[in-house]
Design an enzyme around this catalytic site. Structure first.
Site, PDB file in Angstrom:
ATOM      1  N   ASP A  10       0.873  -1.173   0.000  1.00  0.00           N
ATOM      2  CA  ASP A  10       0.000   0.000   0.000  1.00  0.00           C
ATOM      3  C   ASP A  10       0.906   1.217   0.000  1.00  0.00           C
ATOM      4  OD1 ASP A  10      -2.280   1.799   0.448  1.00  0.00           O
ATOM      5  OD2 ASP A  10      -3.311  -0.002   1.126  1.00  0.00           O
TER       6      ASP A  10
ATOM      7  N   GLU B 119     -10.744   1.182  -4.608  1.00  0.00           N
ATOM      8  CA  GLU B 119     -10.545   2.626  -4.493  1.00  0.00           C
ATOM      9  C   GLU B 119      -9.607   3.235  -5.534  1.00  0.00           C
ATOM     10  OE1 GLU B 119     -11.493   3.680   0.048  1.00  0.00           O
ATOM     11  OE2 GLU B 119      -9.502   2.819  -0.164  1.00  0.00           O
TER      12      GLU B 119
ATOM     13  N   HIS C  92      -3.751   2.280  -4.776  1.00  0.00           N
ATOM     14  CA  HIS C  92      -3.021   2.126  -3.504  1.00  0.00           C
ATOM     15  C   HIS C  92      -1.563   1.747  -3.787  1.00  0.00           C
ATOM     16  CE1 HIS C  92      -6.170   2.538  -0.415  1.00  0.00           C
ATOM     17  NE2 HIS C  92      -6.978   2.075  -1.333  1.00  0.00           N
TER      18      HIS C  92
END
Ligand SMILES: [Zn+2]
Length: 684
Positions: A190, A323, A267
């Site tokens: 991440d 996301e 990410h």
């Protein structure tokens, strides 16, 4: 007659279940076994007790090791003997259980017989025996037939936002195994740091695994820089490939599969700063998403996944998928070219192109992909399993289209949220989600019964943005993971929170004795007192109207038009459907008491939680009227709204003596605007 018989059978089953839960509770079993019956007497283990395990050699030592946690020395024997023996056998066919993880235990005064279709079943039986012994050397005479509800019972640990070493991970594996959990999902990559050695791409671990400062919050809200390994103030770390092999083997000896997660396409700030040529703009520190138009992206991802697949024998590889901002894709010539060539109509389909292509690659290596529920956008890859986190809708959509789903909805399974009254707790990320809330979750809720078999299981997720230490990680995991373990294993008909809480207190006490920093469940503060029972007051029988220019938000309507005079007060979170939310225009409501009455008090509570933009009002004006036209002001409360951390409550009210039929209550936002939340306008 048939109906009557069915009814009777149902009744008998119900009785058996209630009895089963009571029996399990009295022996502190967690999770509750499917069926348990006790009889008189007990088996005593001690001098000369033989342990016979009929299973392949590796399994034999794994199961003997598990039983070594018992404080009696068992003599490992080559064959079963009639007396003073624990005999554990893998049987090809065991009619009473259907799951490969199931088992039966029969305890008499003379011996304990355990049977299971696989060694995993014997291992879980060993855990049950340890729980029955409860630190002593006797096991009550009983028969148990047991197997899990779900094949997948998981915990996700985020090791990117803060890094936790392999010994700590092993400690959590030990606890998971004791409660019959079988999947550990490691969030290895991440923005905050890359955590696994990849031989082909050394910059991932000599640079993208390190940052300054150490505390995620300071780093994220600061300049988000990465630093070289070994440089001054460098915080981070990674698992070497040897560490990973060690962890995988350690978990396997406890019948736990580790599932690695490699995030894509988003990410990925750390990767795209170490290897900027993989982003659309080629600029370090600018992009979170891989360039999907660039073939080099696929070369990189496939090379990384090849090394990952070598290290992890897991059937499933998690590829993230959540996301993605997709902001650079519409302006990137390569991404645009890819969309044209492949006939992709929007950026969602471009993401889906990447996921499907990666799935093909992973499938070609004999493995399957799991992705967060955003992988549904733009078309789901044909063999993918969906991890449903933004609620349950993603999981429901996945199973409806014939895919498997693992349920991890944020409102029940996100262990980074508050587990008790926020003012008593260290700062957390999500709203109040006590053990009881987790335990109330049913992974098969709202699932068509013909698709229920596609619900693969349940997982608790621990994201660690606000959890920088090992102590705090354990504090957030235990005891809430015990609820996940029981939902994953036990029969939903046995669900009884009061009884579970007793067992969970016992289990957390045991964990604390073993050095786990578990939350002190016995001394739980509990729900906000206002929310525990309804209140009666003068307005609860009245009517309410909302000013046309200050409506409540459809997203937070609580009980709707009567929410503010229904006597129901909210708890520790505005997401509990008891707090009514107003965005920007403030509150402006008028209550009609039905007739003129003597009033002495008009009050309302507001909530403030600045991170999600929830603020106290800057001004409240309370007015009264006899006819609904002419209002006179009773009181005005002014407050300077300032940012603070955490969650707080404030009362805005008037006390005095007045006669009124109509009461107008207005609350205005401060300079921050944002949300106002209130739960009840109390009139006395
Ligand atoms: Zn691009």
């Amino acid at each position: 007659m048939k109906k009557l018989l069915l009814g009777l059978t149902g009744l008998l089953l119900l009785c058996a279940c209630a009895h089963n839960a009571d029996t399990a509770t009295s022996h502190n079993l967690l999770p509750i076994p499917q069926e348990m019956q006790t009889s008189k007497g007990h088996f005593t283990a001690g001098e000369g007790t033989k342990l016979y395990i009929n299973a392949p050699a590796d399994d034999r030592s794994a199961i003997a090791n598990a039983l070594a946690a018992w404080n009696v020395a068992l003599e490992v024997a080559e064959e079963s003997v009639a007396d003073n023996c624990i005999a554990m056998e893998v049987c090809d066919k065991l009619e009473s259980v259907t799951s490969p993880e199931g088992y039966t235990i029969n305890v008499t005064k003379e011996r304990i017989d355990v049977k299971a279709p696989t060694a995993a079943g014997l291992f879980y039986a060993a855990q049950t025996i340890l729980q029955l012994a409860d630190g002593g050397n006797t096991i009550p005479a009983c028969t148990i037939t047991d197997e899990p509800q779900f094949a997948y019972r998981g915990l996700m640990l985020d090791v990117s936002r803060h890094f936790f070493g392999k010994e700590f991970v092993k400690k959590q594996i030990d606890a998971m195994a004791h409660f019959k959990m079988n999947r550990l999902h490691l969030h290895l990559t991440d923005a905050a740091g890359w955590r696994i050695e990849i031989k082909k791409y050394p910059r991932l671990t000599e640079f993208a695994a390190w940052r300054s400062p150490a505390i995620w919050k300071d780093w994220w809200f600061g300049d988000r820089r990465y630093v070289e390994e070994g440089s001054e103030g460098a915080y981070g770390g990674y698992y070497t490939q040897e560490d990973i092999k060690e962890l995988v083997a350690y978990a396997a000896e406890r019948y736990i599969t580790i599932i690695p997660e490699i995030e894509m396409p988003a990410h990925s700030e750390e990767t795209l700063t170490a290897y900027p040529e993989l982003s659309c703009t080629h600029e370090p520190y600018k992009q979170a998403d891989f360039c999907v138009g660039n073939e080099k992206t696929f070369e990189f991802l496939e090379n990384v996944l090849s090394e990952v697949i070598e290290l992890f024998p897991s059937e499933y590889i998690h590829i993230g998928g959540d996301e993605a901002g997709k902001a650079s894709w519409p302006h990137c010539p390569l991404c645009q070219k890819r969309m044209k060539q492949e006939g992709l109509k929007d950026v969602n389909e471009l993401q889906s192109y990447l996921i499907q292509r990666i799935e093909k690659f992973v499938n070609s290596k004999g493995r399957q992909i799991i992705g967060w529920d955003e992988i549904l956008d733009g078309g789901l890859a044909p063999n993918a399993t969906v991890m449903s986190w933004r609620g349950t809708e993603g999981g429901i959509a996945a199973v409806e289209s014939g895919h498997k789903a693992i349920m991890t909805p944020g409102g029940y399974c996100y262990l980074d949220s508050y587990q008790d009254a926020p003012h008593t707790q260290p700062m957390a990320f999500g709203p109040y989600m006590p053990l009881e809330k987790v335990y109330s979750y049913d992974p098969r809720a709202d699932i068509d019964s013909t698709k229920a078999h596609l619900i693969y299981g349940i997982q608790g997720n621990l994201w660690v943005e606000y959890i920088p230490t090992e102590e705090l990680v354990e504090y957030m995991i235990y005891p809430r993971i015990l609820a996940i373990a029981e939902i994953g294993w036990s029969n939903p008909a046995d669900r009884d929170y009061a009884a579970f809480r007793q067992r969970a207190i016992k289990a957390t006490n045991n964990l604390r004795e073993k050095g786990y920093n578990a939350f002190d469940l016995a001394n739980e503060f509990g729900q906000r007192k206002e929310a525990q029972s309804p209140v009666e007051h003068l307005a609860t029988g009245g009517n309410i109207t909302y000013a046309a220019d200050a409506p409540y938000s459809d997203s937070y309507k609580a009980g709707g038009d009567r929410a503010l005079i229904d006597g129901v007060c909210g708890g520790w979170t505005y997401t509990d459907k008891k707090w009514q939310g107003f965005i920007r225009d403030g509150v402006d409501i008028t209550i009609d008491l039905g007739a003129e009455k003597d009033i002495t008090e008009v009050t309302a509570q507001f909530m403030q939680m600045c991170i999600p933009d929830v603020w106290f009002p800057a001004e409240v004006i309370i007015s009264a009227s006899s006819d609904g036209n002419e209002f006179s002001e009773l009181g005005r409360i002014e407050h300077t709204v300032t940012r603070d951390e955490g969650l707080s409550f404030k009362e805005y009210g008037w006390n005095g003596n007045a006669k009124a039929r109509y009461i107008n209550y207005r609350a205005k936002c401060g300079p921050q605007r944002g949300w106002l939340f209130t739960d009840e306008i109390v009139v006395r």
